[in-house]
Motif scaffolding. Sequence first.
Motif, PDB file in Angstrom:
ATOM      1  N   LEU A 146     -17.195 -61.651   5.371  1.00 22.19           N
ATOM      2  CA  LEU A 146     -18.289 -61.031   6.489  1.00 22.19           C
ATOM      3  C   LEU A 146     -18.154 -59.411   7.163  1.00 22.19           C
ATOM      4  CD1 LEU A 146     -20.799 -63.843   6.551  1.00 22.19           C
ATOM      5  CD2 LEU A 146     -21.080 -61.647   5.151  1.00 22.19           C
ATOM      6  N   VAL A 147     -16.822 -59.613   7.782  1.00 25.46           N
ATOM      7  CA  VAL A 147     -16.858 -58.949   8.548  1.00 25.46           C
ATOM      8  C   VAL A 147     -16.024 -57.163   7.535  1.00 25.46           C
ATOM      9  CG1 VAL A 147     -14.801 -57.430  10.417  1.00 25.46           C
ATOM     10  CG2 VAL A 147     -16.150 -60.124  10.557  1.00 25.46           C
ATOM     11  N   PHE A 148     -15.627 -57.715   6.679  1.00 22.18           N
ATOM     12  CA  PHE A 148     -14.588 -57.485   6.098  1.00 22.18           C
ATOM     13  C   PHE A 148     -15.918 -55.695   5.096  1.00 22.18           C
ATOM     14  CE2 PHE A 148     -13.556 -55.833   1.266  1.00 22.18           C
ATOM     15  CZ  PHE A 148     -12.747 -55.074   1.696  1.00 22.18           C
ATOM     16  N   LEU A 149     -16.972 -56.658   4.776  1.00 23.52           N
ATOM     17  CA  LEU A 149     -17.843 -56.402   4.074  1.00 23.52           C
ATOM     18  C   LEU A 149     -19.577 -55.000   4.458  1.00 23.52           C
ATOM     19  CD1 LEU A 149     -19.230 -59.380   2.359  1.00 23.52           C
ATOM     20  CD2 LEU A 149     -18.564 -56.391   1.384  1.00 23.52           C
ATOM     21  N   ILE A 150     -19.377 -55.144   6.129  1.00 21.32           N
ATOM     22  CA  ILE A 150     -19.488 -54.842   6.581  1.00 21.32           C
ATOM     23  C   ILE A 150     -19.076 -53.226   7.118  1.00 21.32           C
ATOM     24  CG2 ILE A 150     -21.097 -54.306   9.484  1.00 21.32           C
ATOM     25  CD1 ILE A 150     -21.303 -57.430   9.318  1.00 21.32           C
ATOM     26  N   TRP A 151     -17.477 -53.622   7.346  1.00 22.09           N
ATOM     27  CA  TRP A 151     -16.854 -52.337   7.354  1.00 22.09           C
ATOM     28  C   TRP A 151     -17.234 -51.500   5.979  1.00 22.09           C
ATOM     29  CZ3 TRP A 151     -13.209 -50.442   4.847  1.00 22.09           C
ATOM     30  CH2 TRP A 151     -12.261 -49.608   5.442  1.00 22.09           C
ATOM     31  N   MET A 152     -16.926 -52.056   4.678  1.00 22.97           N
ATOM     32  CA  MET A 152     -17.538 -50.970   3.674  1.00 22.97           C
ATOM     33  C   MET A 152     -18.463 -51.258   3.458  1.00 22.97           C
ATOM     34  SD  MET A 152     -14.683 -51.734   2.084  1.00 22.97           S
ATOM     35  CE  MET A 152     -14.572 -51.140   0.095  1.00 22.97           C
TER      36      MET A 152
END
Length: 587
Positions: A167-173
Amino acid sequence: MRHVLSYLKPYMKWMIFAWALMLVELLVELWHPLLMEKIIDDGVMKNDLHVIWKWGAIMIATSFLAFASGIANSFVAAYVGQQYGFDLRKHLFEKIQSFSLFNFGQFSTASLITRMTNDVTQMQNMVFMSLRIMLRAPLLIIFGMVMALFVHVKLALILVIAVPLLLVFLIWMMNKAATLFSRVQQMLDRVNSIMRENIAGMRLIKAWVRSTYEQQRFTETNESLMTRTMTVLRFVETITPVLLFVMNVAIIMILFIGRNEIHAGSAKAGEVVAVINYATRMTAALSIFTFITMAFSRARASAQRIAEVLITTVDIIDEEQAEGTTIQKGEIQFDCVSFRYPESEALALQDVSFSVQAHETVAILGETGSGKSSLLQLIPRLYDVTEGTIKIDGIDIRHLKQEHLRAAIGFVPQDLLLFSGTIRDNICFGMETISSEEMIQAAKDAQIHDTIMNFSQGYDTVVGQKGVTLSGGQKQRISIARALVRKPKILLLDDSTSALDVKTEANLLQALKTYSCTTFIVTQKISTAMEADVILLLKDGQLLAKGTHKELLKTNELYRKIVQSQLGKKGLDDVETSAQYDYIERK
């Protein structure tokens, strides 16, 4: 984003209904792994066919319920999305209609078109996805983890570790993609701008044999758009492989640890299957985030562009105490008027003062860039003065409602525009109260009636886009007829007779005298200026002289030079007799 989403308020009940239908789908999806656990542990493992049939029938029934809810949710989501898009385009168009000419200068035409079309479509897609899957996916992930913990804590801990990292990865993307998509939209503006220029200037392109050059220019811009779009899409597409890799590793770990737990007697086969089922459903939900990220990133970039238009401050607005007075006479007074275009340091007009009586005809002369068109544009408040005041019938025009002010003015700009449609449509220009007799009379006074009647369809002749099927003189006269049919108290003609021959122009000027209006004519022709009651001579934004033809011949050297350049030395003679007037007109 918040400002643009505020237009969803009228559809909040429908949105709540759509979310309720989505929750029905979600509950069924979250419940099914538990039913599978029961079927395996209480039915398959114990060879109890009754349990298998019982819970299998419940799964099938709830699946139909979820299917019906999904279909209904799609219909409601589509309805809200389309209505929202309609409202957004409507408010954008209304806002653009309220723009002053300065506001229009802040946005290119191609950019405004893209914002009203492509950007609104991106917002529609985002609304549809938010009602259909955008909220469902994160809820499935969150409650899927909770349900997995309820089934077996140790196995579910693997998901509890993996999912938040993703989820952290998705928010950054998502944040990175929003910036990139904003640049794509800007490049799309550029492509649309070139297309618009080419379509509008096709005659010039053909005449100058510049098709190859324009094709190359468009290809370069189009390739830039393609390259930038592919770069963004490649960036976004990396989301799915990363998600699938991490989640597949998590599922393998669940299977490995689950096998050990089953052998140790601390887990049942149905529990392992249930946790894996939750993991696969969460994987699917995370995979959907690729589309969600793309839609939301595009929407966020588009929302910023739409909001820029909606929150633009219109610099010319009616005062709270603006008078609804209707202009009766048309007396005009400029009092120490200075004007500079917004974002320009140079004054287009400087300390201009003069007064004009009602029903007088005023000719405005001056070299290119002397401020003639600027002066005309100040009268209907297309721009506001920088200093000084303009009064009509003794009232400061800033104290009049724009609607009432402009309704009394017939304006023919230098850059003529005819709309796609018939000649009748262009002359009447949305004024449904205009009778055929009034339209024809205006056309006769504009010296275009006979020409129109020579067309096969007469007034029902369809003109091409911007009037490309008509000559310059025909477009000018139709535009003048469009102004005359309003029966204005003030008529502004910005170099609107330049394409007319001497005889046609003389007949037009004679017909204008029958109208009870104050007329301003920007012209370069001395023969036209001689017919005016007052001549204004401008130079570098300053009023050099004001007077009649005879007065200026006696008092102003620049005016005498202009007369001599057009009429020769005989034009400098004191013109007193009508015979001499006729001679000058023939010249």
